[in-house]
Design a protein around this motif. Structure first.
Motif, PDB file in Angstrom:
ATOM      1  N   THR A  14       0.831  -1.207   0.000  1.00  0.00           N
ATOM      2  CA  THR A  14       0.000   0.000   0.000  1.00  0.00           C
ATOM      3  C   THR A  14       0.863   1.253   0.000  1.00  0.00           C
ATOM      4  OG1 THR A  14      -1.756  -1.149   1.198  1.00  0.00           O
ATOM      5  CG2 THR A  14      -1.802   1.256   1.229  1.00  0.00           C
ATOM      6  N   LYS A  15       1.925   1.229   0.780  1.00  0.00           N
ATOM      7  CA  LYS A  15       2.829   2.383   0.852  1.00  0.00           C
ATOM      8  C   LYS A  15       3.429   2.682  -0.511  1.00  0.00           C
ATOM      9  CE  LYS A  15       7.262   3.675   2.984  1.00  0.00           C
ATOM     10  NZ  LYS A  15       8.302   3.218   3.940  1.00  0.00           N
ATOM     11  N   ASP A  16       3.979   1.685  -1.188  1.00  0.00           N
ATOM     12  CA  ASP A  16       4.606   1.901  -2.499  1.00  0.00           C
ATOM     13  C   ASP A  16       3.571   2.305  -3.545  1.00  0.00           C
ATOM     14  OD1 ASP A  16       7.084   1.294  -1.467  1.00  0.00           O
ATOM     15  OD2 ASP A  16       7.055  -0.801  -2.102  1.00  0.00           O
ATOM     16  N   ARG A  17       2.378   1.727  -3.447  1.00  0.00           N
ATOM     17  CA  ARG A  17       1.326   2.058  -4.412  1.00  0.00           C
ATOM     18  C   ARG A  17       0.884   3.513  -4.262  1.00  0.00           C
ATOM     19  NH1 ARG A  17      -3.882   1.524  -3.335  1.00  0.00           N
ATOM     20  NH2 ARG A  17      -3.457   0.033  -1.648  1.00  0.00           N
ATOM     21  N   VAL A  18       0.746   3.982  -3.030  1.00  0.00           N
ATOM     22  CA  VAL A  18       0.314   5.368  -2.807  1.00  0.00           C
ATOM     23  C   VAL A  18       1.397   6.347  -3.253  1.00  0.00           C
ATOM     24  CG1 VAL A  18      -0.331   7.059  -1.052  1.00  0.00           C
ATOM     25  CG2 VAL A  18      -1.289   4.752  -0.970  1.00  0.00           C
ATOM     26  N   ILE A  19       2.650   6.037  -2.952  1.00  0.00           N
ATOM     27  CA  ILE A  19       3.744   6.918  -3.381  1.00  0.00           C
ATOM     28  C   ILE A  19       3.831   6.953  -4.904  1.00  0.00           C
ATOM     29  CG2 ILE A  19       6.259   7.197  -3.414  1.00  0.00           C
ATOM     30  CD1 ILE A  19       6.301   6.274  -0.513  1.00  0.00           C
ATOM     31  N   LYS A  20       3.665   5.792  -5.550  1.00  0.00           N
ATOM     32  CA  LYS A  20       3.670   5.767  -7.017  1.00  0.00           C
ATOM     33  C   LYS A  20       2.482   6.558  -7.560  1.00  0.00           C
ATOM     34  CE  LYS A  20       4.989   4.306 -11.141  1.00  0.00           C
ATOM     35  NZ  LYS A  20       3.879   4.762 -12.004  1.00  0.00           N
ATOM     36  N   GLY A  21       1.334   6.470  -6.879  1.00  0.00           N
ATOM     37  CA  GLY A  21       0.167   7.259  -7.278  1.00  0.00           C
ATOM     38  C   GLY A  21       0.436   8.750  -7.191  1.00  0.00           C
ATOM     39  N   MET A  22       1.184   9.155  -6.163  1.00  0.00           N
ATOM     40  CA  MET A  22       1.587  10.553  -6.032  1.00  0.00           C
ATOM     41  C   MET A  22       2.403  10.991  -7.243  1.00  0.00           C
ATOM     42  SD  MET A  22       4.146  12.208  -3.153  1.00  0.00           S
ATOM     43  CE  MET A  22       5.572  11.325  -3.837  1.00  0.00           C
ATOM     44  N   LEU A  23       3.362  10.159  -7.650  1.00  0.00           N
ATOM     45  CA  LEU A  23       4.198  10.492  -8.802  1.00  0.00           C
ATOM     46  C   LEU A  23       3.372  10.551 -10.078  1.00  0.00           C
ATOM     47  CD1 LEU A  23       7.268   8.155  -8.041  1.00  0.00           C
ATOM     48  CD2 LEU A  23       6.968  10.544  -7.387  1.00  0.00           C
ATOM     49  N   ASP A  24       2.373   9.683 -10.193  1.00  0.00           N
ATOM     50  CA  ASP A  24       1.553   9.620 -11.406  1.00  0.00           C
ATOM     51  C   ASP A  24       0.667  10.845 -11.594  1.00  0.00           C
ATOM     52  OD1 ASP A  24       2.630   7.214 -12.137  1.00  0.00           O
ATOM     53  OD2 ASP A  24       0.935   5.989 -11.466  1.00  0.00           O
ATOM     54  N   THR A  25       0.448  11.633 -10.540  1.00  0.00           N
ATOM     55  CA  THR A  25      -0.382  12.833 -10.696  1.00  0.00           C
ATOM     56  C   THR A  25       0.280  13.874 -11.588  1.00  0.00           C
ATOM     57  OG1 THR A  25       0.540  14.009  -8.770  1.00  0.00           O
ATOM     58  CG2 THR A  25      -1.332  12.513  -8.373  1.00  0.00           C
ATOM     59  N   LYS A  26       1.617  13.874 -11.615  1.00  0.00           N
ATOM     60  CA  LYS A  26       2.389  14.864 -12.390  1.00  0.00           C
ATOM     61  C   LYS A  26       2.040  16.297 -11.981  1.00  0.00           C
ATOM     62  CE  LYS A  26       2.796  11.767 -16.372  1.00  0.00           C
ATOM     63  NZ  LYS A  26       4.097  11.246 -15.928  1.00  0.00           N
ATOM     64  N   GLU A  27       1.688  16.467 -10.719  1.00  0.00           N
ATOM     65  CA  GLU A  27       1.304  17.784 -10.190  1.00  0.00           C
ATOM     66  C   GLU A  27       2.240  18.162  -9.048  1.00  0.00           C
ATOM     67  OE1 GLU A  27      -0.793  20.074 -10.966  1.00  0.00           O
ATOM     68  OE2 GLU A  27      -2.256  19.190 -12.340  1.00  0.00           O
ATOM     69  N   LEU A  28       3.529  18.321  -9.359  1.00  0.00           N
ATOM     70  CA  LEU A  28       4.539  18.516  -8.320  1.00  0.00           C
ATOM     71  C   LEU A  28       4.249  19.726  -7.444  1.00  0.00           C
ATOM     72  CD1 LEU A  28       7.171  17.674  -6.984  1.00  0.00           C
ATOM     73  CD2 LEU A  28       8.418  18.960  -8.741  1.00  0.00           C
TER      74      LEU A  28
END
Length: 341
Positions: A14-28
């Motif tokens: 879950t931790k890695d999935r949420v962090i990857k989801g953060m990166l996928d937003t492309k909204e730094l």
């Protein structure tokens, strides 16, 4: 020959999935802003932010920086960062019925590969086939309302490509707790030419998901917000107009007033006149920017830009909000559109 992908569930923690989801937003920049309100670290690069967020989650001195909070942050970014909206007004009875239906949704009845991976996006494999359409990924209680977040997947033949490729976007249906309306939010990561059809598909899938009928199911007629354009332009207390489309009611030249990246520009300060026919120029479309604070260069953007073919009929059924400072500002943006329409 294409084969159906065998990637049906996410194998990451879950931790890695949420962090990857953060990166996928492309909204730094927007992610940094929301993170800061919850005491998470910021960074100017995705790679650095990923490292710092991972450290925050492991740090005992930052109890507020936990996985539950991070998931809430990513839900907010996905459902709020940059969207085109349509507003469906509801009766109090319909609004109450829809809220009850949303709070009763059993996500086990909506399982899909896209729900399993959320908030990540799928990395589509060449040659594989994937399920297309809108799939419910999450129902999030954001405090001020319920966000039903849908994955939208479709194939598109892009210029320079021999075969169609898959795209995935997240769209949201938001139902406030204190206002009787539905907000259909289409991500502006989508091509503008596909936004209209996406509204119809999102609406239909939302109706299927809430599964109510009869008098409590509203007619999904979007609010005509055309009158808000001139009202917002004429109100000097409403931010600064970064762009305005000025026209006359008669045949004549249009004038685009565009401040681009100039922070002190406001189109209201520009005089546009017709010295030959004395036709009056009026605003037909605009982008307004609101500073987060007096000492902050970050801004929320509100756009109302109807198509030229709709000017004569005074029609406009959608608007955009980009990078709202917080949920209160976001709600106020919607309210001012409704109240001026």
């Amino acid at each position: 020959m294409t084969t159906t992908t065998n990637t049906t569930s996410c194998q990451l923690s879950t931790k890695d999935r949420v962090i990857k989801g953060m990166l996928d937003t492309k909204e730094l920049s927007f992610v940094n802003h929301v993170m800061a309100t919850y005491d998470f670290s910021n960074a100017g690069r995705w790679s650095t932010l990923e490292t710092r967020i991972t450290s925050d989650l492991d740090a005992t001195l930052k109890p507020n920086c936990n996985l539950v909070t991070l998931e809430k942050i990513i839900d907010r970014v996905i459902s709020s960062a940059d969207h085109t909206y349509r507003i469906i007004k509801l009766t109090p009875a319909s609004a109450a019925a829809i809220r009850n239906a949303i709070s009763s949704i059993d996500m086990a009845n909506h399982s899909s590969m896209y729900q399993s991976f959320y908030p990540m996006k799928i990395e589509f494999s060449p040659g594989a086939s994937y399920s297309e359409g809108e799939k419910l990924c999450k129902v999030a209680d954001l405090g001020d309302g319920y966000a039903c977040i849908f994955s939208s997947v479709f194939k598109e033949l892009k210029r320079g490509h021999i075969a169609p490729t898959y795209e995935q976007h997240f769209h949201t249906v938001f139902v406030p707790k204190s206002s009787d309306r539905i907000e259909l939010r289409i991500s502006n990561s989508l091509s503008p030419t596909m936004i209209l059809s996406s509204f119809f598909r999102l609406e239909q899938e939302f109706i299927n998901v809430i599964n109510i009928s009869g008098t409590h199911l509203p007619t999904f007629v979007p609010l005509n917000i055309y009158d808000s354009i001139e009202s917002l332009f004429n109100d000097v207390d409403e931010g600064r107009v970064q762009f305005a489309m000025m026209t006359t009611s008669e045949d004549g030249d249009d004038a685009d007033l565009n401040g681009r990246n100039r922070k002190n520009y406001c189109a209201r300060k520009v005089d546009v006149s017709d010295s030959i026919n004395n036709h009056e120029y009026i605003c037909r479309g605009l982008r307004i920017r609101y500073a987060y604070s007096t000492d902050d260069n970050t801004e929320t953007e509100l756009s109302v830009m109807p198509h030229k073919r709709d000017w004569t009929d005074r029609n406009c059924f959608q608007f955009s909000i980009k990078h709202p400072k917080d949920s209160f500002v976001q709600s106020e943006m919607v309210n001012k559109i409704i109240n001026r329409s």
